[in-house]
Design a protein around this motif. Sequence first.
Motif, PDB file in Angstrom:
ATOM      1  N   VAL A 156       0.837  -1.206   0.000  1.00  0.00           N
ATOM      2  CA  VAL A 156       0.000   0.000   0.000  1.00  0.00           C
ATOM      3  C   VAL A 156       0.873   1.258   0.000  1.00  0.00           C
ATOM      4  O   VAL A 156       0.568   2.243  -0.675  1.00  0.00           O
ATOM      5  N   LEU A 157       2.014   1.199   0.697  1.00  0.00           N
ATOM      6  CA  LEU A 157       2.938   2.333   0.666  1.00  0.00           C
ATOM      7  C   LEU A 157       3.430   2.557  -0.763  1.00  0.00           C
ATOM      8  O   LEU A 157       3.479   3.691  -1.251  1.00  0.00           O
ATOM      9  N   GLY A 158       3.760   1.455  -1.440  1.00  0.00           N
ATOM     10  CA  GLY A 158       4.205   1.531  -2.840  1.00  0.00           C
ATOM     11  C   GLY A 158       3.132   2.112  -3.742  1.00  0.00           C
ATOM     12  O   GLY A 158       3.427   2.919  -4.628  1.00  0.00           O
ATOM     13  N   GLN A 159       1.882   1.736  -3.502  1.00  0.00           N
ATOM     14  CA  GLN A 159       0.766   2.246  -4.304  1.00  0.00           C
ATOM     15  C   GLN A 159       0.674   3.773  -4.172  1.00  0.00           C
ATOM     16  O   GLN A 159       0.569   4.491  -5.169  1.00  0.00           O
ATOM     17  N   PHE A 160       0.749   4.263  -2.941  1.00  0.00           N
ATOM     18  CA  PHE A 160       0.665   5.711  -2.730  1.00  0.00           C
ATOM     19  C   PHE A 160       1.893   6.425  -3.265  1.00  0.00           C
ATOM     20  O   PHE A 160       1.802   7.511  -3.830  1.00  0.00           O
ATOM     21  N   GLU A 161       3.058   5.787  -3.096  1.00  0.00           N
ATOM     22  CA  GLU A 161       4.283   6.433  -3.560  1.00  0.00           C
ATOM     23  C   GLU A 161       4.322   6.557  -5.070  1.00  0.00           C
ATOM     24  O   GLU A 161       4.755   7.580  -5.609  1.00  0.00           O
ATOM     25  N   SER A 162       3.845   5.522  -5.761  1.00  0.00           N
ATOM     26  CA  SER A 162       3.906   5.623  -7.222  1.00  0.00           C
ATOM     27  C   SER A 162       2.928   6.686  -7.724  1.00  0.00           C
ATOM     28  O   SER A 162       3.141   7.287  -8.763  1.00  0.00           O
ATOM     29  N   TYR A 163       1.892   6.939  -6.964  1.00  0.00           N
ATOM     30  CA  TYR A 163       0.906   7.943  -7.361  1.00  0.00           C
ATOM     31  C   TYR A 163       1.320   9.348  -6.925  1.00  0.00           C
ATOM     32  O   TYR A 163       1.119  10.325  -7.645  1.00  0.00           O
ATOM     33  N   LEU A 164       1.953   9.466  -5.745  1.00  0.00           N
ATOM     34  CA  LEU A 164       2.094  10.786  -5.115  1.00  0.00           C
ATOM     35  C   LEU A 164       3.498  11.197  -4.677  1.00  0.00           C
ATOM     36  O   LEU A 164       3.661  12.288  -4.132  1.00  0.00           O
ATOM     37  N   SER A 165       4.504  10.345  -4.890  1.00  0.00           N
ATOM     38  CA  SER A 165       5.801  10.654  -4.267  1.00  0.00           C
ATOM     39  C   SER A 165       6.395  11.998  -4.720  1.00  0.00           C
ATOM     40  O   SER A 165       7.151  12.624  -3.994  1.00  0.00           O
ATOM     41  N   GLU A 166       6.013  12.458  -5.913  1.00  0.00           N
ATOM     42  CA  GLU A 166       6.539  13.741  -6.403  1.00  0.00           C
ATOM     43  C   GLU A 166       5.933  14.935  -5.667  1.00  0.00           C
ATOM     44  O   GLU A 166       6.532  16.003  -5.628  1.00  0.00           O
ATOM     45  N   VAL A 167       4.742  14.745  -5.157  1.00  0.00           N
ATOM     46  CA  VAL A 167       3.979  15.891  -4.651  1.00  0.00           C
ATOM     47  C   VAL A 167       3.588  15.783  -3.181  1.00  0.00           C
ATOM     48  O   VAL A 167       2.973  16.699  -2.630  1.00  0.00           O
ATOM     49  N   ALA A 168       3.925  14.673  -2.541  1.00  0.00           N
ATOM     50  CA  ALA A 168       3.486  14.494  -1.155  1.00  0.00           C
ATOM     51  C   ALA A 168       4.504  13.680  -0.374  1.00  0.00           C
ATOM     52  O   ALA A 168       5.319  12.966  -0.954  1.00  0.00           O
ATOM     53  N   THR A 169       4.456  13.799   0.948  1.00  0.00           N
ATOM     54  CA  THR A 169       5.162  12.863   1.809  1.00  0.00           C
ATOM     55  C   THR A 169       4.121  11.854   2.305  1.00  0.00           C
ATOM     56  O   THR A 169       2.947  12.199   2.468  1.00  0.00           O
ATOM     57  N   ILE A 170       4.577  10.627   2.518  1.00  0.00           N
ATOM     58  CA  ILE A 170       3.652   9.535   2.802  1.00  0.00           C
ATOM     59  C   ILE A 170       4.245   8.657   3.899  1.00  0.00           C
ATOM     60  O   ILE A 170       5.453   8.403   3.893  1.00  0.00           O
ATOM     61  N   GLN A 171       3.408   8.225   4.833  1.00  0.00           N
ATOM     62  CA  GLN A 171       3.918   7.329   5.871  1.00  0.00           C
ATOM     63  C   GLN A 171       2.863   6.326   6.310  1.00  0.00           C
ATOM     64  O   GLN A 171       1.669   6.573   6.192  1.00  0.00           O
ATOM     65  N   LEU A 172       3.336   5.214   6.856  1.00  0.00           N
ATOM     66  CA  LEU A 172       2.448   4.251   7.505  1.00  0.00           C
ATOM     67  C   LEU A 172       2.134   4.784   8.892  1.00  0.00           C
ATOM     68  O   LEU A 172       2.984   5.400   9.539  1.00  0.00           O
ATOM     69  N   PHE A 173       0.912   4.546   9.349  1.00  0.00           N
ATOM     70  CA  PHE A 173       0.481   5.112  10.620  1.00  0.00           C
ATOM     71  C   PHE A 173      -0.562   4.203  11.257  1.00  0.00           C
ATOM     72  O   PHE A 173      -1.248   3.447  10.577  1.00  0.00           O
ATOM     73  N   SER A 174      -0.664   4.283  12.571  1.00  0.00           N
ATOM     74  CA  SER A 174      -1.806   3.689  13.266  1.00  0.00           C
ATOM     75  C   SER A 174      -2.204   4.591  14.422  1.00  0.00           C
ATOM     76  O   SER A 174      -1.410   4.822  15.341  1.00  0.00           O
TER      77      SER A 174
END
Length: 194
Positions: A156-174
Motif C-alpha cells: 500500500v505504501l508503494g501504491q501511494f508512492e507511485s501515485y504521489l511521491s513527487e507531490v506528497a510525503t507519505i507514511q504508515l500510521f496507526s
Amino acid sequence: MLGFENIKFIKSANQVSQFPEDSGNEIAFVGRSNAGKSTVLNAIFNRKNIAKTSKTPGRTQLVNFFKMNDDSCIVDLPGYGFANVSRKKRNQWGQLISNYFKTRAALTGVFLVVDGRRGITDLDRVFIDFYLPLEKSLHVLINKSDKLKKSEQALVLGQFESYLSEVATIQLFSGTKKMGLEIAQNRLIEMLKK
Ligand SMILES: Nc1nc2c(ncn2[C@@H]2O[C@H](COP(=O)(O)OP(=O)(O)O)[C@@H](O)[C@H]2O)c(=O)[nH]1
Ligand SMILES: [Mg+2]
C-alpha cells in the motif's frame, strides 16, 4: 513537543462566515469518513477526545478549528464519502469543504488520512485532484497499518508512492497503536513553519 499539549478547541463552523480569522498558519486534516481521522487527531495531540470518535460514519459535519498557539491552527474537516446520506447533504458538505480550500489563505498544508486496508479510493483521488493545483503541502497518513501484514504495508505504501511521491510525503500510521507518531508530529511542525 512544542504546542502539541496546548491545543485548544476554538469553534465549529458550518459556513464560511463562521470561520475564525484567516491568519497565521493552518493545517487541515482531511479523509474519507471512517478512515480514522478523529483517532489520528487524538493520537497526534495526545488527547482522549479532542475530536469525537464515532461508530456512526459521517456524524461529524462541521469544520472544527483548534489553536496550537497564537499562529498555528489545526482544522478538522468533515469526512467525505458517507454511504447513507442524501445527495443534497453531500453537496452541502462538498461546497463547505471547497469553500474552505478556495478562501483560506492561512492554509499551508493538508494531512490526508486514508484507511490502509482500502488503499487509494476514488474519493481520495477526487480530493487529491482538487487539492494539488492549490500547490500546498500534502502529507498522507496510511492509517490502520496495524491491521496490515508487513508485506501488505509495503504494497500500500508503494501504491501511494507511485501515485504521489513527487507531490506528497507519505507514511504508515496507526492511530490506535500510535505507530508513526513522531514522524507525523515532526512533519506537522515542519508544514506549519511554511
Ligand atoms: N485498527 C485500527 N482501527 C482504527 C485506527 N484508527 C481508527 N480506527 C477505528 O476506525 C473507526 C473509525 O475511527 P474514527 O476516528 O471515528 O474515524 P473518522 O470517521 O475518520 O473520524 C473506529 O472504530 C476506530 O477505532 C487504527 O489506526 N487502527
Ligand atoms: Mg471523525
